[in-house]
Motif scaffolding. Sequence first.
Motif, PDB file in Angstrom:
ATOM      1  N   THR A  69     -31.081  14.902  -6.803  1.00  0.00           N
ATOM      2  CA  THR A  69     -31.616  15.305  -5.504  1.00  0.00           C
ATOM      3  C   THR A  69     -32.285  14.140  -4.781  1.00  0.00           C
ATOM      4  N   ARG A  92     -29.843  11.483  -3.463  1.00  0.00           N
ATOM      5  CA  ARG A  92     -29.224  11.810  -2.170  1.00  0.00           C
ATOM      6  C   ARG A  92     -30.196  11.545  -1.020  1.00  0.00           C
ATOM      7  N   ASP A  93     -31.480  11.813  -1.241  1.00  0.00           N
ATOM      8  CA  ASP A  93     -32.482  11.496  -0.215  1.00  0.00           C
ATOM      9  C   ASP A  93     -32.492   9.999   0.079  1.00  0.00           C
ATOM     10  N   ARG A 128     -29.658   8.982   2.240  1.00  0.00           N
ATOM     11  CA  ARG A 128     -29.888   9.351   3.641  1.00  0.00           C
ATOM     12  C   ARG A 128     -30.882   8.402   4.305  1.00  0.00           C
ATOM     13  N   LYS A 148     -32.259  19.301   8.254  1.00  0.00           N
ATOM     14  CA  LYS A 148     -31.191  20.168   7.727  1.00  0.00           C
ATOM     15  C   LYS A 148     -30.944  19.924   6.242  1.00  0.00           C
ATOM     16  N   ALA A 149     -31.184  18.691   5.793  1.00  0.00           N
ATOM     17  CA  ALA A 149     -30.908  18.336   4.395  1.00  0.00           C
ATOM     18  C   ALA A 149     -32.116  18.548   3.482  1.00  0.00           C
ATOM     19  N   ARG A 150     -33.232  18.961   4.061  1.00  0.00           N
ATOM     20  CA  ARG A 150     -34.475  19.041   3.291  1.00  0.00           C
ATOM     21  C   ARG A 150     -34.421  20.141   2.241  1.00  0.00           C
ATOM     22  N   TRP A 151     -34.947  19.846   1.065  1.00  0.00           N
ATOM     23  CA  TRP A 151     -34.978  20.797  -0.042  1.00  0.00           C
ATOM     24  C   TRP A 151     -36.421  21.240  -0.301  1.00  0.00           C
ATOM     25  N   SER A 160     -31.390  15.783  11.657  1.00  0.00           N
ATOM     26  CA  SER A 160     -30.417  15.665  10.568  1.00  0.00           C
ATOM     27  C   SER A 160     -31.094  15.726   9.202  1.00  0.00           C
ATOM     28  N   LEU A 161     -32.238  15.086   9.063  1.00  0.00           N
ATOM     29  CA  LEU A 161     -32.930  15.107   7.772  1.00  0.00           C
ATOM     30  C   LEU A 161     -33.589  16.459   7.509  1.00  0.00           C
TER      31      LEU A 161
END
Length: 279
Positions: A150, A153-154, A157, A12-15, A9-10
Motif C-alpha cells: 500500500t 503505491r503511495d 504516486r 481518490k486513491a486515499r486509503w 487525484s490523490l
Amino acid sequence: MLYPELFASLEKARWDLETDIPWSSFEADKLSDEQAMTIKMNAITEWSALPATEMFLRDNRDDSDFSAFMSIWFYEEQKHALVLMEYLRRFRPDLCPTEEELHKVRFEFDPAPKLETLMLHFCGEVRLTQWYRRASEWHTEPVIKFIYETISRDEARHGGAYLKYMKKAIEIDGNEAKRAFTKIGVLMASSGRASKPLHPTNLHVNESLFPNDTIQSRLPNPEWLEHWLDHQIDFNKDCEARVVGGILRNLSSLFDQQFENVQQLNLYRKSLNKAASAE
C-alpha cells in the motif's frame, strides 16, 4: 496551479487506516523478531517527512502551489509512519518507537537550491517505491505485506506528483531547471559507483551537525539501512536497475530525449552546461 488537480487525484486513491488494512488477517507465527525490528526502523524514517516538509516550506516561500501540495505529501508520509506504528502497537507493542526516537530525526536542514531538492526527492520516491515492493516480498506476515504494498503505491504516486512540478519548473525556468535535474539525476542514477544507497535519508543535510546530520545517523541503529537492503530484503543489482531505469525513463519523457543509460544522461547534462557557458 497543480495543487487542485493533485488533491483530487490523490484523494481518490486515499486509503483508510482502520477499514482498508486487513488487521484481522494477522498471523503471529509469520512475524519474526528480525522482521518486526525493521518495521520500527521504517516507521522512524517515514517520520522524517516532518523536517523535510519544514525544509520544503522554508525554501519554497515564493511558490504557493508547491507549498500547498506539501499538505498532501506531509499528511500521506506521516500516515505511513502511523500505519507502521499502529501495526507494532497491535502486534509488537514492545517495539513501538518512542516519542524521543521519533523526535531525534527532526532537525533543521541547511538551505539548498530548490530545483535540485525537488529532483532529489523525486528520485527518492522512485527508490522508495522499489524498496517497499521488495520489503513486501520479503515479509511473510500477510498484514505487513499488504501495508508495504500500500505505501509503495503511495510513493509511486508521490513520484508522479513531483514529476509534474518538475515539468512546471522547466516551463518556468527552462534550461536552468534541466541543468539542476540532470545534475541530480546523474548522481542518483550512478548508484553502482556509490558505496551506499543514495537516498534523502542518508545524505548529509546540516554542516554544523556533521557527521550526525543524516536521518540514518539518528536512527536507534545507524547501520540498519544497509543491512536491511543487502541482507534482509536483498535489494540486489536487478532491483537497483529498476530504480535507475525508472529515473532514466522519466527524464527521457521530461526532456523529450532518449536516455538508455546514465552515460547518455551525463552527456546531455554536459551539453546543457556548455550551452549555458556560451551564453
